[in-house]
Design an enzyme around this catalytic site. Structure first.
Site, PDB file in Angstrom:
ATOM      1  N   GLY A 146      -5.502  -3.589  -2.397  1.00 18.81           N
ATOM      2  CA  GLY A 146      -4.654  -3.745  -4.089  1.00 18.81           C
ATOM      3  C   GLY A 146      -3.313  -2.432  -3.491  1.00 18.81           C
ATOM      4  CE  LYS A 156     -10.843  -5.902   5.705  1.00 16.07           C
ATOM      5  NZ  LYS A 156     -10.897  -6.479   4.578  1.00 16.07           N
ATOM      6  CB  ILE A 205     -15.888  -0.254  -1.685  1.00 11.74           C
ATOM      7  CG1 ILE A 205     -15.565  -1.129  -2.300  1.00 11.74           C
ATOM      8  CG2 ILE A 205     -17.110   0.414  -1.608  1.00 11.74           C
ATOM      9  CD1 ILE A 205     -15.700  -2.873  -1.800  1.00 11.74           C
ATOM     10  CD  GLU A 248     -13.284   5.719   3.169  1.00 11.52           C
ATOM     11  OE1 GLU A 248     -13.886   6.390   3.143  1.00 11.52           O
ATOM     12  OE2 GLU A 248     -14.372   4.392   2.966  1.00 11.52           O
ATOM     13  CE  LYS A 260      -7.060  -5.783   7.426  1.00  9.54           C
ATOM     14  NZ  LYS A 260      -6.937  -6.094   6.401  1.00  9.54           N
ATOM     15  NE  ARG A 278       9.984  -5.596   8.954  1.00 12.40           N
ATOM     16  CZ  ARG A 278       8.849  -6.448   9.436  1.00 12.40           C
ATOM     17  NH1 ARG A 278       8.130  -6.542   9.792  1.00 12.40           N
ATOM     18  NH2 ARG A 278       8.067  -6.384   7.754  1.00 12.40           N
ATOM     19  CB  VAL A 331      -0.877  -0.115   0.895  1.00 14.05           C
ATOM     20  CG1 VAL A 331      -1.490   1.304   1.023  1.00 14.05           C
ATOM     21  CG2 VAL A 331      -2.404  -1.560   1.731  1.00 14.05           C
TER      22      VAL A 331
HETATM   23  P1  NAP Z   1       3.393  -4.784   3.865  1.00 10.90           P
HETATM   24  O1  NAP Z   1       3.145  -5.037   2.162  1.00 10.90           O
HETATM   25  O2  NAP Z   1       3.810  -5.574   4.888  1.00 10.90           O
HETATM   26  O3  NAP Z   1       4.566  -3.497   4.275  1.00 10.90           O
HETATM   27  C1  NAP Z   1       4.167  -3.374   5.428  1.00 10.90           C
HETATM   28  C2  NAP Z   1       5.342  -1.584   5.365  1.00 10.90           C
HETATM   29  O4  NAP Z   1       5.934  -1.283   6.412  1.00 10.90           O
HETATM   30  C3  NAP Z   1       6.347  -2.162   4.978  1.00 10.90           C
HETATM   31  O5  NAP Z   1       7.194  -1.352   4.023  1.00 10.90           O
HETATM   32  C4  NAP Z   1       7.737  -2.678   5.895  1.00 10.90           C
HETATM   33  O6  NAP Z   1       9.100  -2.312   6.222  1.00 10.90           O
HETATM   34  C5  NAP Z   1       7.284  -1.714   7.007  1.00 10.90           C
HETATM   35  N1  NAP Z   1       7.208  -1.910   8.823  1.00 10.90           N
HETATM   36  C6  NAP Z   1       6.521  -2.673   8.916  1.00 10.90           C
HETATM   37  N2  NAP Z   1       6.882  -3.330  10.504  1.00 10.90           N
HETATM   38  C7  NAP Z   1       7.450  -2.181  10.741  1.00 10.90           C
HETATM   39  C8  NAP Z   1       8.170  -1.762  11.889  1.00 10.90           C
HETATM   40  N3  NAP Z   1       8.194  -1.860  13.189  1.00 10.90           N
HETATM   41  N4  NAP Z   1       8.959  -0.280  10.866  1.00 10.90           N
HETATM   42  C9  NAP Z   1       9.000   0.387  10.325  1.00 10.90           C
HETATM   43  N5  NAP Z   1       8.653   0.039   9.690  1.00 10.90           N
HETATM   44  C10 NAP Z   1       7.746  -1.757   9.538  1.00 10.90           C
HETATM   45  O7  NAP Z   1       2.071  -3.902   4.156  1.00 10.90           O
HETATM   46  P2  NAP Z   1       0.773  -3.449   3.232  1.00 10.90           P
HETATM   47  O8  NAP Z   1      -0.081  -4.577   2.435  1.00 10.90           O
HETATM   48  O9  NAP Z   1       0.904  -2.536   2.413  1.00 10.90           O
HETATM   49  O10 NAP Z   1      -0.023  -2.852   4.220  1.00 10.90           O
HETATM   50  C11 NAP Z   1      -0.729  -2.354   5.345  1.00 10.90           C
HETATM   51  C12 NAP Z   1      -1.653  -1.129   6.052  1.00 10.90           C
HETATM   52  O11 NAP Z   1      -2.586  -1.393   4.944  1.00 10.90           O
HETATM   53  C13 NAP Z   1      -2.697  -2.662   6.751  1.00 10.90           C
HETATM   54  O12 NAP Z   1      -2.915  -2.134   8.167  1.00 10.90           O
HETATM   55  C14 NAP Z   1      -3.481  -3.652   5.642  1.00 10.90           C
HETATM   56  O13 NAP Z   1      -4.496  -4.185   6.485  1.00 10.90           O
HETATM   57  C15 NAP Z   1      -4.124  -2.392   5.032  1.00 10.90           C
HETATM   58  N6  NAP Z   1      -4.171  -2.988   3.930  1.00 10.90           N
HETATM   59  C16 NAP Z   1      -4.164  -3.417   3.087  1.00 10.90           C
HETATM   60  C17 NAP Z   1      -4.631  -4.069   1.777  1.00 10.90           C
HETATM   61  C18 NAP Z   1      -3.694  -4.812   0.646  1.00 10.90           C
HETATM   62  O14 NAP Z   1      -4.203  -4.568  -0.240  1.00 10.90           O
HETATM   63  N7  NAP Z   1      -2.986  -4.834   0.946  1.00 10.90           N
HETATM   64  C19 NAP Z   1      -5.789  -3.059   1.822  1.00 10.90           C
HETATM   65  C20 NAP Z   1      -6.389  -2.636   2.005  1.00 10.90           C
HETATM   66  C21 NAP Z   1      -5.571  -2.326   4.241  1.00 10.90           C
HETATM   67  P3  NAP Z   1       9.666  -2.667   5.071  1.00 10.90           P
HETATM   68  O15 NAP Z   1       9.272  -2.658   4.134  1.00 10.90           O
HETATM   69  O16 NAP Z   1      11.403  -2.590   5.488  1.00 10.90           O
HETATM   70  O17 NAP Z   1       9.498  -4.673   4.901  1.00 10.90           O
HETATM   71  N1  HSE Z   2      -6.530  -9.570   3.519  1.00  6.56           N
HETATM   72  C1  HSE Z   2      -7.523  -8.834   2.856  1.00  6.56           C
HETATM   73  C2  HSE Z   2      -8.774  -9.182   1.977  1.00  6.56           C
HETATM   74  C3  HSE Z   2      -6.714  -7.820   2.015  1.00  6.56           C
HETATM   75  O1  HSE Z   2      -8.577 -10.400   1.770  1.00  6.56           O
HETATM   76  O2  HSE Z   2      -9.749  -8.556   1.901  1.00  6.56           O
HETATM   77  C4  HSE Z   2      -6.737  -6.380   2.924  1.00  6.56           C
HETATM   78  O3  HSE Z   2      -7.951  -6.121   3.281  1.00  6.56           O
END
Ligand code: NAP
Ligand code: HSE
Length: 428
Positions: free
Chosen positions: A301, A204, A135, A128, A104, A46, A15
């Site tokens: 996504g 959620k 959405i 949001e 969340k 990280r 994200v």
């Molecule tokens: P992700 O790909 O795992 O990315 C997490 C990021 O946070 C990485 O850059 C990581 O660093 C960094 N990080 C993790 N732990 C850390 C720490 N202790 N200190 C500093 N930085 C740290 O996660 P994501 O999928 O982008 O999701 C991020 C958020 O968005 C979550 O709350 C998730 O629920 C929400 N979300 C995600 C999606 C989706 O489609 N992925 C959809 C809706 C909501 P490094 O890069 O160095 O590893």
């Molecule tokens: N893991 C979630 C899903 C996406 O499958 O809908 C992030 O909220």
């Protein structure tokens, strides 16, 4: 009036990269909308050794480089998980910074406390992206639907499980095979527990129900159950009975009580929600003025999620550049009471394997009858002659959960009952 709005980005994963890219690529458009440029000043990660597309001098592994910087107006938290994200959000808000988060887990567990803290410090905490990805859900609940008394939410808010259930329904395969396919395609994580056990959807739902009912919803109030018990044969029976199976997140208000639950659910196959397939999400809301409305789209996504985050950032930045105060907060009270799952009333689908001999069905119907559970239909056709067993499927009329659970426990004690294979709630 500010001549630029400075952002501290915490997290540069799926994200975070989407957000950072859009802030660069759409900089001119955003500056026009806001009246001042949006500038990413620092990015917390990280692992500093990872290859990244952004300017290297922006990266830091020290959260204080963002939290201590008085120039940073908005912190965007996309680290995920409860810790350390909760501490960072709390500190940012306490130090007078606006926060936009997609988290969340933190909002479901600590939202009430953090929103109060934000109000105390006269800053906004916007989320949001925490439910439904791209959405718009939080904003409609916070603004456009405020005049309604919302009676119910029925939502498909986990894309991973919806993908698995769609595969099971369309390809007549079992859970394990569908999960494996979802993992191979990158739709399910290597550790899929949070998605398949219903935890992600529970977070959620807690967030959406609190906004819909204007009340505090504790995570402990949300009953959740995953999809791993479902088998291909449940989908076959569902189809025969005119239903499809979805992991539904349900919130209902009745007078001064509310119920919040996530579980596999039989829903009539002609409902719009039944046609939501693959990784798509959909949220159906019943308002007294609007009637039934449906939100549909991509619940995850990088791009859809960054759309939700950036809308929050732009709205905040517009307020700041125009010198207005933070957005008003939805007033929530704590007077509504959560109804435990044992008190809900619903219809049930029950599939069991029994000994194939005279009088067995009578024993089962006696248990149900004594607990005042009325049967609406019975199917018996799968007979295993070698094992002298038969599979029975029972659909009930509405019954109390407590009675249904007791019935299952009584039936399990019957010598003729070999296995209670599944009990699935039905929403008509
Ligand atoms: P992700 O790909 O795992 O990315 C997490 C990021 O946070 C990485 O850059 C990581 O660093 C960094 N990080 C993790 N732990 C850390 C720490 N202790 N200190 C500093 N930085 C740290 O996660 P994501 O999928 O982008 O999701 C991020 C958020 O968005 C979550 O709350 C998730 O629920 C929400 N979300 C995600 C999606 C989706 O489609 N992925 C959809 C809706 C909501 P490094 O890069 O160095 O590893
Ligand atoms: N893991 C979630 C899903 C996406 O499958 O809908 C992030 O909220």
């Amino acid at each position: 009036m500010k001549d630029k709005i400075e952002i501290g980005l915490m997290g540069l994963g799926v994200v975070g990269v989407g957000v950072e890219n859009a802030l660069r690529e759409k900089a001119a458009d955003f500056a026009k909308q806001v009246g001042a440029p949006l500038v990413v000043k620092r990015i917390l990660v990280r692992d500093p050794s990872k290859k990244r597309a952004c300017q290297p001098h922006l990266l830091t592994t020290n959260p204080q480089h963002i939290l201590d910087d008085p120039g940073i107006d908005i912190v965007v938290e996309v680290i995920g998980g409860e810790s350390p994200a909760y501490d960072y959000i709390k500190e940012a808000v306490s130090r007078g910074k606006h926060v936009v988060t997609a988290n969340k887990e933190v909002i479901a567990k600590h939202g009430f406390e953090l929103l109060s803290l934000a109000a105390e410090h006269n800053v906004a905490l916007l989320y949001e992206a925490s439910a439904g990805g791209g959405i718009p859900l939080i904003s409609p609940l916070r603004h456009d639907l405020l005049a309604n008394k919302i009676s119910a939410i029925h939502a498909i808010i986990n894309g991973t499980t919806n993908y698995i259930l769609t595969k099971m329904a369309l390809e007549d395969i079992d859970f394990t095979a569908a999960l494996r396919e979802a993992q191979e395609l990158g739709y399910a994580e290597a550790d899929p527990a949070s998605d398949v056990e219903g935890i992600d959807a529970a977070y959620k739902l807690a967030i959406l129900a609190a906004l819909a009912f204007h009340t505090q919803v504790l995570l402990e109030d949300v009953y959740y159950e995953g999809i791993s018990r479902l088998a291909a044969r449940d989908f076959r029976y569902a189809k025969e009975l005119g239903y499809t199976v979805k992991l539904l997140a349900i919130a209902k208000r009745e007078d001064n009580t509310f119920q919040v639950r996530v579980h596999p659910t039989f829903i009539p196959e002609d409902l719009l929600l039944a046609k939501v397939n693959g990784v798509f999400n959909a949220v159906q809301i019943d308002g007294d003025l609007t009637g039934r409305i449906l939100f549909y789209g991509q619940g995850a996504g990088a791009l859809p999620t960054s759309s939700a985050i950036l809308a929050d950032v732009i709205r905040l930045a517009q307020n700041m550049s125009q010198g207005s105060s933070p957005m008003p907060r939805v007033q929530m009270d704590q007077t509504m009471i959560a109804k435990p799952i044992s008190e809900i009333e619903t219809r049930y689908y029950l599939r069991m394997t029994v000994a194939d001999r005279p009088g067995v069905l009578a024993q089962i119907t006696r248990v149900l009858g004594e607990l005042l559970i009325s049967i609406s239909s019975v199917i018996q056709k799968e007979v295993d002659e070698r094992a002298q067993s038969a599979e029975i499927v029972i659909m009930t009329h509405p019954a109390r959960e407590r009675a249904m659970q007791q019935a299952v426990s009584e039936m399990n004690k019957l010598e003729a009952v070999r296995e209670i294979s599944n009990l699935v709630r039905v929403e008509d």
